[in-house]
Design an enzyme around this catalytic site. Structure first.
Site, PDB file in Angstrom:
ATOM      1  N   ARG A 124      71.519  63.896  -9.143  1.00 45.25           N
ATOM      2  CA  ARG A 124      71.513  64.000  -7.671  1.00 45.25           C
ATOM      3  C   ARG A 124      72.916  64.242  -7.103  1.00 45.25           C
ATOM      4  O   ARG A 124      73.040  64.674  -5.955  1.00 45.25           O
ATOM      5  CB  ARG A 124      70.923  62.730  -7.055  1.00 45.25           C
ATOM      6  CG  ARG A 124      69.478  62.535  -7.448  1.00 45.25           C
ATOM      7  CD  ARG A 124      68.629  61.936  -6.350  1.00 45.25           C
ATOM      8  NE  ARG A 124      67.222  62.225  -6.579  1.00 45.25           N
ATOM      9  CZ  ARG A 124      66.392  61.467  -7.280  1.00 45.25           C
ATOM     10  NH1 ARG A 124      66.820  60.343  -7.801  1.00 45.25           N
ATOM     11  NH2 ARG A 124      65.131  61.812  -7.445  1.00 45.25           N
TER      12      ARG A 124
ATOM     13  N   GLY B 160      69.472  55.130 -20.255  1.00 43.59           N
ATOM     14  CA  GLY B 160      70.738  54.749 -19.625  1.00 43.59           C
ATOM     15  C   GLY B 160      70.556  53.553 -18.693  1.00 43.59           C
ATOM     16  O   GLY B 160      69.537  53.438 -18.010  1.00 43.59           O
TER      17      GLY B 160
ATOM     18  N   GLY C 197      76.215  61.984 -18.964  1.00 44.09           N
ATOM     19  CA  GLY C 197      75.443  60.741 -19.122  1.00 44.09           C
ATOM     20  C   GLY C 197      74.343  60.928 -20.160  1.00 44.09           C
ATOM     21  O   GLY C 197      74.179  60.113 -21.077  1.00 44.09           O
ATOM     22  N   HIS C 198      73.588  62.029 -20.033  1.00 45.63           N
ATOM     23  CA  HIS C 198      72.529  62.296 -21.022  1.00 45.63           C
ATOM     24  C   HIS C 198      73.131  62.516 -22.415  1.00 45.63           C
ATOM     25  O   HIS C 198      72.583  62.075 -23.416  1.00 45.63           O
ATOM     26  CB  HIS C 198      71.754  63.557 -20.645  1.00 45.63           C
ATOM     27  CG  HIS C 198      71.045  63.485 -19.334  1.00 45.63           C
ATOM     28  ND1 HIS C 198      71.407  64.244 -18.250  1.00 45.63           N
ATOM     29  CD2 HIS C 198      69.997  62.735 -18.924  1.00 45.63           C
ATOM     30  CE1 HIS C 198      70.606  63.987 -17.242  1.00 45.63           C
ATOM     31  NE2 HIS C 198      69.742  63.063 -17.601  1.00 45.63           N
TER      32      HIS C 198
ATOM     33  N   ASP D 170      69.636  53.491 -14.626  1.00 42.41           N
ATOM     34  CA  ASP D 170      68.300  53.205 -14.082  1.00 42.41           C
ATOM     35  C   ASP D 170      67.872  51.846 -14.627  1.00 42.41           C
ATOM     36  O   ASP D 170      67.030  51.749 -15.523  1.00 42.41           O
ATOM     37  CB  ASP D 170      67.331  54.316 -14.482  1.00 42.41           C
ATOM     38  CG  ASP D 170      67.703  55.630 -13.823  1.00 42.41           C
ATOM     39  OD1 ASP D 170      67.683  55.693 -12.590  1.00 42.41           O
ATOM     40  OD2 ASP D 170      68.052  56.579 -14.548  1.00 42.41           O
TER      41      ASP D 170
ATOM     42  N   GLN E 231      55.971  60.767 -11.054  1.00 42.84           N
ATOM     43  CA  GLN E 231      56.895  59.721 -10.599  1.00 42.84           C
ATOM     44  C   GLN E 231      57.611  60.091  -9.299  1.00 42.84           C
ATOM     45  O   GLN E 231      58.479  59.353  -8.855  1.00 42.84           O
ATOM     46  CB  GLN E 231      57.887  59.362 -11.705  1.00 42.84           C
ATOM     47  CG  GLN E 231      58.917  60.407 -12.036  1.00 42.84           C
ATOM     48  CD  GLN E 231      59.710  60.022 -13.274  1.00 42.84           C
ATOM     49  OE1 GLN E 231      59.211  60.091 -14.391  1.00 42.84           O
ATOM     50  NE2 GLN E 231      60.954  59.627 -13.102  1.00 42.84           N
TER      51      GLN E 231
ATOM     52  N   SER F  14      74.916  61.489 -12.220  1.00 42.10           N
ATOM     53  CA  SER F  14      73.501  61.593 -11.867  1.00 42.10           C
ATOM     54  C   SER F  14      73.203  63.031 -11.488  1.00 42.10           C
ATOM     55  O   SER F  14      74.068  63.733 -10.931  1.00 42.10           O
ATOM     56  CB  SER F  14      73.217  60.683 -10.664  1.00 42.10           C
ATOM     57  OG  SER F  14      72.034  61.096 -10.011  1.00 42.10           O
TER      58      SER F  14
ATOM     59  N   GLN G 177      64.268  50.729 -14.397  1.00 41.89           N
ATOM     60  CA  GLN G 177      63.456  51.561 -15.294  1.00 41.89           C
ATOM     61  C   GLN G 177      63.487  51.006 -16.716  1.00 41.89           C
ATOM     62  O   GLN G 177      62.450  50.818 -17.344  1.00 41.89           O
ATOM     63  CB  GLN G 177      63.975  53.002 -15.270  1.00 41.89           C
ATOM     64  CG  GLN G 177      63.399  53.891 -16.364  1.00 41.89           C
ATOM     65  CD  GLN G 177      63.707  55.364 -16.141  1.00 41.89           C
ATOM     66  OE1 GLN G 177      63.084  55.994 -15.315  1.00 41.89           O
ATOM     67  NE2 GLN G 177      64.642  55.920 -16.872  1.00 41.89           N
TER      68      GLN G 177
HETATM   69  O1  PAF Z   1      65.073  58.680 -16.303  1.00 40.82           O
HETATM   70  C1  PAF Z   1      64.449  59.748 -16.256  1.00 40.82           C
HETATM   71  O2  PAF Z   1      65.009  60.848 -16.305  1.00 40.82           O
HETATM   72  C2  PAF Z   1      62.934  59.711 -16.136  1.00 40.82           C
HETATM   73  O3  PAF Z   1      62.523  58.648 -15.348  1.00 40.82           O
HETATM   74  C3  PAF Z   1      62.217  59.675 -17.505  1.00 40.82           C
HETATM   75  C4  PAF Z   1      62.539  58.405 -18.259  1.00 40.82           C
HETATM   76  C5  PAF Z   1      62.646  60.880 -18.336  1.00 40.82           C
HETATM   77  C6  PAF Z   1      60.710  59.738 -17.314  1.00 40.82           C
HETATM   78  O4  PAF Z   1      60.323  60.907 -16.643  1.00 40.82           O
END
Ligand code: PAF
Length: 277
Positions: A183, A143, A32-33, A146, A57, A181, A149
């Site tokens: 997780r 992505g 994904g990344h 989220d 966070q 993910s 986000q």
């Molecule tokens: O999506 C994430 O991995 C985090 O929320 C981010 C955007 C890197 C901020 O810490």
């Protein structure tokens, strides 16, 4: 691939670069990344991926200490994907003193994910603003997994008139539909086999709405019941306006179904965009 750990070294390295794409991550890099890195590549000659596990966070009882930190492995994957620079600050770089100035997001940040993770979006928006200031990219890639986000980040960029564009990337899924993910690694074998049901439940909601059924409450209830029957603990499965993430207006077409549920000890989220008829 270069690894840079301080804001001053990063600024010196990036000065004069005409166009930089930032991929903000907390590490534990997966496909994904890497898809975000590829998108960054297509949009800018220089891609910076940040790796920083952001304490701000994580709420009480969340997994900050246990969040997978796999830096060497991450660097291998990022280098193979053609990423140019990894920005890997430690806490003394990003938070040399307690962070007393914070980004206070709008009330939507207390709903959906925010309802179950109080303060999460404040911490996320604060570090994202800080990363934008450190890197000063022309684009940043996030992505769609989220979904809330990205929506909050876009709103922040807009309201603070930050000089960059946010690019939204499609969710990358395993062949059985499970959204990738960090997780997922916490799922045991049985849970991993069960996990794609969340995506299937959301896909069913999408299918029903796109077929013209606009009784969202009944449809959401159907998804909840199906998941609960298979041992999930549901936080929410809701159809929302893509624009506001609130209940859709009567004639609104651009919708999204968002879901969050726990399988054993692992909380998974997913979403699918819907185009109502
Ligand atoms: O999506 C994430 O991995 C985090 O929320 C981010 C955007 C890197 C901020 O810490």
């Amino acid at each position: 691939m270069e690894v840079i750990r301080t804001i001053s070294d990063l600024r010196a390295r990036l000065s004069g670069e005409p166009r930089v794409a930032l991929v903000p991550t907390m590490g534990n890099i997966h496909e994904g990344h890497l898809s975000l890195v590829h998108i960054g590549h297509a949009q800018a000659p220089l891609v910076v991926t940040s790796i920083f596990v952001n304490r701000l966070q994580f709420g009480q009882g969340e997994d900050f200490d246990h969040y997978p930190r796999t830096f060497a492995d991450d660097c291998e994957k990022l280098a193979a994907a053609g990423n140019h620079i990894v920005f890997h600050p430690d806490e003394t770089q990003l938070y040399p003193e307690p962070q007393v100035f914070v980004v206070e997001p709008p009330p939507i940040a207390n709903k959906l994910e925010g309802r179950f993770r109080p303060g999460h979006f404040r911490g996320m928006a604060t570090v994202v603003l800080k990363l934008f200031n450190a890197v000063q990219p022309q684009i940043a890639v996030f992505g769609k997994k989220d979904y809330q986000q990205i929506s909050i980040v876009r709103h922040m960029v807009d309201q603070f008139a930050l000089p960059l564009s946010i690019v939204r990337a499609e969710t990358v899924r395993a062949p059985d539909g499970l959204a990738l993910s960090s997780r997922n690694r916490f799922l045991c074998e049985v849970e991993r086999a069960e996990a794609p049901r969340l995506h299937r439940a959301l896909a069913r909601v999408k299918e029903q709405v796109e077929a013209g059924d606009l009784n969202f409450e009944a449809i959401e209830f159907g998804a909840d019941t199906e998941l609960a029957r298979h041992g999930w603990h549901i936080d929410y499965v809701v159809v929302r306006s893509r624009r506001t993430l609130m209940q859709p207006e009567d004639d609104e077409k651009e919708l999204v179904v968002l879901g969050a549920a726990k399988l054993g000890a692992t909380r998974l989220i997913d979403n699918l965009e819907i185009l109502a008829p």
